[in-house]
Design an enzyme around this catalytic site. Structure first.
Site, PDB file in Angstrom:
ATOM      1  N   VAL A  58      35.748  47.462  33.888  1.00  0.00           N
ATOM      2  CA  VAL A  58      34.973  47.719  35.122  1.00  0.00           C
ATOM      3  C   VAL A  58      35.601  48.785  36.017  1.00  0.00           C
ATOM      4  CG1 VAL A  58      33.935  45.400  35.149  1.00  0.00           C
ATOM      5  CG2 VAL A  58      36.035  45.831  36.479  1.00  0.00           C
ATOM      6  N   ASN A  84      32.381  39.277  39.060  1.00  0.00           N
ATOM      7  CA  ASN A  84      33.394  38.209  39.052  1.00  0.00           C
ATOM      8  C   ASN A  84      34.736  38.665  38.488  1.00  0.00           C
ATOM      9  OD1 ASN A  84      34.371  35.244  38.598  1.00  0.00           O
ATOM     10  ND2 ASN A  84      34.284  36.120  36.535  1.00  0.00           N
ATOM     11  N   SER A 136      37.264  35.391  47.528  1.00  0.00           N
ATOM     12  CA  SER A 136      38.378  34.436  47.478  1.00  0.00           C
ATOM     13  C   SER A 136      38.568  33.881  48.878  1.00  0.00           C
ATOM     14  CB  SER A 136      39.649  35.174  47.045  1.00  0.00           C
ATOM     15  OG  SER A 136      40.796  34.384  47.261  1.00  0.00           O
ATOM     16  N   TYR A 149      46.048  42.001  46.710  1.00  0.00           N
ATOM     17  CA  TYR A 149      44.923  41.109  46.391  1.00  0.00           C
ATOM     18  C   TYR A 149      44.076  40.867  47.648  1.00  0.00           C
ATOM     19  CZ  TYR A 149      42.391  37.101  44.498  1.00  0.00           C
ATOM     20  OH  TYR A 149      41.396  36.240  44.074  1.00  0.00           O
ATOM     21  N   ALA A 151      43.937  42.726  50.330  1.00  0.00           N
ATOM     22  CA  ALA A 151      43.287  43.989  50.710  1.00  0.00           C
ATOM     23  C   ALA A 151      42.016  44.185  49.874  1.00  0.00           C
ATOM     24  CB  ALA A 151      44.237  45.161  50.505  1.00  0.00           C
ATOM     25  N   SER A 152      42.107  43.862  48.575  1.00  0.00           N
ATOM     26  CA  SER A 152      40.928  44.062  47.715  1.00  0.00           C
ATOM     27  C   SER A 152      39.804  43.088  48.073  1.00  0.00           C
ATOM     28  CB  SER A 152      41.311  43.912  46.235  1.00  0.00           C
ATOM     29  OG  SER A 152      41.626  42.578  45.909  1.00  0.00           O
ATOM     30  N   LYS A 153      40.160  41.842  48.384  1.00  0.00           N
ATOM     31  CA  LYS A 153      39.124  40.834  48.636  1.00  0.00           C
ATOM     32  C   LYS A 153      38.564  40.951  50.065  1.00  0.00           C
ATOM     33  CE  LYS A 153      39.115  38.789  44.544  1.00  0.00           C
ATOM     34  NZ  LYS A 153      37.940  38.781  43.676  1.00  0.00           N
TER      35      LYS A 153
HETATM   36  P1  NDP Z   1      40.644  34.742  34.782  1.00  0.00           P
HETATM   37  O1  NDP Z   1      41.972  35.409  34.773  1.00  0.00           O
HETATM   38  O2  NDP Z   1      40.468  33.438  34.096  1.00  0.00           O
HETATM   39  O3  NDP Z   1      39.529  35.752  34.233  1.00  0.00           O
HETATM   40  C1  NDP Z   1      39.470  37.040  34.733  1.00  0.00           C
HETATM   41  C2  NDP Z   1      38.329  37.745  34.055  1.00  0.00           C
HETATM   42  O4  NDP Z   1      38.253  39.092  34.584  1.00  0.00           O
HETATM   43  C3  NDP Z   1      38.538  37.880  32.556  1.00  0.00           C
HETATM   44  O5  NDP Z   1      37.338  37.528  31.928  1.00  0.00           O
HETATM   45  C4  NDP Z   1      38.856  39.352  32.336  1.00  0.00           C
HETATM   46  O6  NDP Z   1      38.348  39.920  31.142  1.00  0.00           O
HETATM   47  C5  NDP Z   1      38.109  39.993  33.504  1.00  0.00           C
HETATM   48  N1  NDP Z   1      38.686  41.288  33.833  1.00  0.00           N
HETATM   49  C6  NDP Z   1      39.896  41.578  34.380  1.00  0.00           C
HETATM   50  N2  NDP Z   1      40.051  42.903  34.493  1.00  0.00           N
HETATM   51  C7  NDP Z   1      38.929  43.464  33.998  1.00  0.00           C
HETATM   52  C8  NDP Z   1      38.488  44.798  33.819  1.00  0.00           C
HETATM   53  N3  NDP Z   1      39.237  45.850  34.192  1.00  0.00           N
HETATM   54  N4  NDP Z   1      37.267  45.019  33.270  1.00  0.00           N
HETATM   55  C9  NDP Z   1      36.485  43.986  32.893  1.00  0.00           C
HETATM   56  N5  NDP Z   1      36.843  42.698  33.031  1.00  0.00           N
HETATM   57  C10 NDP Z   1      38.050  42.443  33.574  1.00  0.00           C
HETATM   58  O7  NDP Z   1      40.272  34.628  36.337  1.00  0.00           O
HETATM   59  P2  NDP Z   1      39.293  33.635  37.147  1.00  0.00           P
HETATM   60  O8  NDP Z   1      38.169  33.241  36.320  1.00  0.00           O
HETATM   61  O9  NDP Z   1      40.121  32.615  37.804  1.00  0.00           O
HETATM   62  O10 NDP Z   1      38.829  34.637  38.313  1.00  0.00           O
HETATM   63  C11 NDP Z   1      37.508  35.133  38.405  1.00  0.00           C
HETATM   64  C12 NDP Z   1      37.313  35.667  39.813  1.00  0.00           C
HETATM   65  O11 NDP Z   1      37.537  34.620  40.751  1.00  0.00           O
HETATM   66  C13 NDP Z   1      38.280  36.798  40.200  1.00  0.00           C
HETATM   67  O12 NDP Z   1      37.564  37.790  40.902  1.00  0.00           O
HETATM   68  C14 NDP Z   1      39.284  36.119  41.110  1.00  0.00           C
HETATM   69  O13 NDP Z   1      39.831  37.016  42.059  1.00  0.00           O
HETATM   70  C15 NDP Z   1      38.414  35.055  41.762  1.00  0.00           C
HETATM   71  N6  NDP Z   1      39.163  33.915  42.275  1.00  0.00           N
HETATM   72  C16 NDP Z   1      39.929  33.134  41.432  1.00  0.00           C
HETATM   73  C17 NDP Z   1      40.653  32.069  41.955  1.00  0.00           C
HETATM   74  C18 NDP Z   1      41.512  31.199  41.093  1.00  0.00           C
HETATM   75  O14 NDP Z   1      42.320  30.422  41.657  1.00  0.00           O
HETATM   76  N7  NDP Z   1      41.388  31.223  39.792  1.00  0.00           N
HETATM   77  C19 NDP Z   1      40.605  31.751  43.403  1.00  0.00           C
HETATM   78  C20 NDP Z   1      39.760  32.635  44.166  1.00  0.00           C
HETATM   79  C21 NDP Z   1      39.082  33.675  43.615  1.00  0.00           C
HETATM   80  P3  NDP Z   1      39.001  39.570  29.689  1.00  0.00           P
HETATM   81  O15 NDP Z   1      38.508  38.210  29.369  1.00  0.00           O
HETATM   82  O16 NDP Z   1      38.487  40.602  28.775  1.00  0.00           O
HETATM   83  O17 NDP Z   1      40.497  39.648  29.884  1.00  0.00           O
END
Ligand code: NDP
Length: 230
Positions: A58, A84, A136, A149, A151-153
């Site tokens: 992305v 996401n 988040s 993190y 700053a991004s959110k």
């Molecule tokens: P995971 O680490 O389990 O999954 C992250 C996902 O993001 C993966 O599917 C990964 O793809 C994808 N991803 C990362 N970088 C890229 C990229 N450059 N291009 C395409 N896909 C990418 O994280 P979560 O499911 O926990 O997090 C999902 C969202 O929720 C995030 O935005 C996170 O900031 C937010 N969040 C999470 C919290 C938590 O405690 N878990 C709390 C608050 C917010 P791939 O499978 O190919 O590696």
């Protein structure tokens, strides 16, 4: 959500995987799960059927442009975009390399910009759509070792507000869901270590699906969902 065409970035692991499965299995949605790594899509296919997989980094504008092009060739429309995909690296500002700063800002913020930029004309042309950004609880507060993190959110909430205003004349809805800690492998900490304190990914996913329904009705919804303090 039945038969809607829904893109879920980061849709093959963690929260995104739970959203993909919930929409495909319970709502009859056409789910297009986007992952950076093919391996993630392969393991998603082993545990869920009826989900369409696409690889795309992305942060890369060419790849994002190609993704939307492929989706339009395959499905001809995009009803919902769930931004996401995200990454977290826990370091103080002093410790943080420029590379890790860029990685977080590019994934969590620029990625949303790129996907939204390329989906916007599609939604305009088809008479509307819904963009839901996963932020988040750290989009509303700050802690040590979360500078990039946060700053991004925080930035993501600002971007979401602009998208909402720019989308309104075209019936494009914009919502945000901001979870607290969730039991996934996010941030380099394995899900098992979050079992005591974190929400289940399915709980976060249920709020995202609910936000899609509510936002569809109201034009926008912002939800914060946090685990009980233990
Ligand atoms: P995971 O680490 O389990 O999954 C992250 C996902 O993001 C993966 O599917 C990964 O793809 C994808 N991803 C990362 N970088 C890229 C990229 N450059 N291009 C395409 N896909 C990418 O994280 P979560 O499911 O926990 O997090 C999902 C969202 O929720 C995030 O935005 C996170 O900031 C937010 N969040 C999470 C919290 C938590 O405690 N878990 C709390 C608050 C917010 P791939 O499978 O190919 O590696």
């Amino acid at each position: 959500m039945k038969n809607k065409v829904v893109i879920v970035t980061g849709g093959a692991r963690g929260i995104g995987k739970a959203v993909s499965k919930m929409l495909a299995e319970e709502e009859g949605t056409k789910v297009l799960a986007v992952a950076k790594h093919e391996k993630s899509l392969e393991s998603l296919k082993e545990e869920a059927s009826g989900i369409f997989g696409y690889t795309c980094d992305v942060t890369d504008s060419e790849q994002v442009k190609n993704l939307i092009h492929r989706v339009m060739e395959d499905f001809g429309r995009v009803d919902v975009l769930v931004n996401n995909a995200g990454i977290g690296v826990w370091e103080t500002v002093e410790e943080m390399s420029e590379e890790n700063w860029d990685l977080q800002l590019n994934t969590n913020l620029k990625g949303v910009f790129l996907l939204s930029k390329h989906v916007f004309p599609v939604m305009k042309e088809q008479g509307g759509g819904h963009i839901l950004n996963v932020a988040s609880d750290l989009a509303y507060t700050s802690r040590e070792k979360t500078g990039a993190y946060c700053a991004s959110k925080w930035g993501l909430l600002g971007l979401s507000g602009s998208l909402l205003k720019e989308g309104a004349p075209y019936n494009i809805k914009v919502s945000t869901v901001s979870p607290g800690l969730v039991q996934t492998d996010f941030g380099g900490v394995p899900a098992e270590r979050k079992e005591e304190k974190g929400l289940k990914p399915e709980t976060a996913a249920a709020h995202i699906v609910q936000a899609l329904r509510t936002g569809e009705e109201t034009g926008s919804v912002d939800i914060i969902v946090k685990p009980a303090q233990k």
